[in-house]
Design an enzyme around this catalytic site. Structure first.
Site, PDB file in Angstrom:
ATOM      1  N   MET A 100       8.777 -60.070 -25.956  1.00 21.39           N
ATOM      2  CA  MET A 100       7.877 -60.503 -27.021  1.00 21.39           C
ATOM      3  C   MET A 100       8.511 -60.218 -28.373  1.00 21.39           C
ATOM      4  SD  MET A 100       4.198 -59.244 -25.479  1.00 21.39           S
ATOM      5  CE  MET A 100       4.841 -57.647 -24.893  1.00 21.39           C
ATOM      6  N   GLY A 123       2.480 -59.506 -20.681  1.00 24.10           N
ATOM      7  CA  GLY A 123       2.854 -59.520 -22.082  1.00 24.10           C
ATOM      8  C   GLY A 123       1.801 -58.899 -22.967  1.00 24.10           C
ATOM      9  N   GLN A 175      17.427 -61.317 -23.241  1.00 29.89           N
ATOM     10  CA  GLN A 175      16.962 -62.703 -23.257  1.00 29.89           C
ATOM     11  C   GLN A 175      17.562 -63.459 -24.440  1.00 29.89           C
ATOM     12  OE1 GLN A 175      12.986 -64.404 -24.383  1.00 29.89           O
ATOM     13  NE2 GLN A 175      12.778 -64.711 -22.179  1.00 29.89           N
ATOM     14  N   CYS A 230       9.468 -70.340 -25.162  1.00 31.32           N
ATOM     15  CA  CYS A 230       8.854 -70.014 -26.454  1.00 31.32           C
ATOM     16  C   CYS A 230       8.277 -71.270 -27.105  1.00 31.32           C
ATOM     17  CB  CYS A 230       9.871 -69.375 -27.388  1.00 31.32           C
ATOM     18  SG  CYS A 230       9.152 -68.919 -28.987  1.00 31.32           S
TER      19      CYS A 230
END
Length: 332
Positions: free
Chosen positions: A19, A228, A72, A102
């Site tokens: 995140m 998340g 990532q 995303c």
């Protein structure tokens, strides 16, 4: 046991979602201590890493206690993503993850993140470039599709597995949905039913309680879940889910003292990692989440987010613990 390349995870592992502006090393530290099995860095811009941008490079910071840990990456250029994977591999994470999920405008409109769901052949070429550029396992996180008319995750899963990814995480929304509405895990379950799919499939979206984790495990057959937003300010969710899956019972919720202790641990790591000024500033986004639900908390929150002194913040945390422990003891 769930295997990603040479990484061995427990049965039904719990993954901490990457995140932006949240899952930095201090946040990951408290999630790891509270049961997260596999974690990822914030997403890192391939273009930023190539040009050695300080913000992108700092996101490569990983620590031994975090393992297994994945870095990532996101980007829009096939060759740049391959080179970025080579750079990221030098800091020796356990895996490289590609962000094809995303949905935010400044990422998708630059042809990165979920935008690749509109160009599956390019997604395949980009993934192959990353796979060839690293000796590490490569995984992917994506969404159901761009919109309701292009839910192509079944095709995506097969094609990415065929060129070498070792696991796939699917968020149960389209890009157009952003984070609105309920996540739909139906297509995630169908991927698991596909006899061609042999890699682990992880589900993501709306897992915010032990009961829901068990329900989705049984209903959709996923190999694990990624959590998340529900972990922000509440890292206890990982151990709560594990305990519920094991016993069918709820763990006792964290006490006020528990909340203060973990918040302070998070703060201390933030300051060690980025220095007192930046560390204090970046913690401001977390206080409200750690103390969510406490009555009449706004004055304390205002003091926490305006303080520029560690000692002052520490004293406020002590005051919160004393005040609310008394309130809850009286209520009990």
């Amino acid at each position: 046991m769930v295997t990603i390349g040479n990484i061995q995870l427990p049965d039904f592992p719990l993954l901490l979602a990457p995140m932006e502006d949240v899952s930095d090393p201090p946040f990951r530290a408290v999630c790891k201590a509270n049961g997260a099995d596999l974690m990822y860095t914030e997403f890192i811009s391939s273009e930023g890493l190539i040009r050695d941008a300080a913000k992108s490079v700092q996101k490569l910071d990983i620590f031994e206690y975090e393992r297994p840990i994945g870095i990532q990456l996101f980007g829009s250029d096939v060759e740049t993503m391959g080179e970025c994977a080579r750079i990221a591999s030098r800091v020796e994470p356990d895996l490289i993850d590609i962000n094809y999920g995303c949905p935010v405008k400044n990422v998708a409109c630059r042809g990165a993140g979920a935008a690749l769901l509109q160009d599956v052949p390019k997604m395949v070429r980009m993934t192959e470039s990353v796979v060839k550029a690293t000796h590490l396992p490569v995984t992917v996180k994506t969404r159901l599709g761009w919109d309701d008319n292009t839910k192509n995750i079944g095709e995506v899963a097969e094609r990415l597995q065929d060129i070498g990814i070792k696991a796939l995480t699917v968020h149960g929304r389209t890009r157009v949905q952003m984070y609105k509405g309920d996540a739909d895990w139906t297509l995630i379950g169908k991927i698991k039913e596909n006899p061609r799919i042999t890699i682990p499939i992880f589900g993501n979206g709306d897992i915010d309680s032990p009961e829901k984790a068990l329900l989705y495990k049984n209903r959709y057959g996923v190999d694990g879940v990624m959590i998340g937003r529900a972990s922000i300010g509440y890292p206890w969710i990982f151990n709560e889910i594990k305990y519920f899956l094991r016993t069918g019972q709820q763990l006792t919720p964290p006490t006020i003292a528990d909340r203060v202790t973990v918040c302070r641990q998070h703060l201390d790591f933030s300051i060690r990692w980025k220095g007192e000024i930046v560390g204090l500033f970046e913690m401001r986004r977390h206080y409200a989440n750690y103390f969510k639900g406490l009555p009449d908390f706004k004055p304390y929150r205002m003091r926490l987010v305006t303080s520029d002194s560690y000692n002052e913040v520490s004293a406020i945390l002590n005051e919160i613990q004393e005040t609310y422990s008394i309130i809850y003891e009286v209520a009990a």
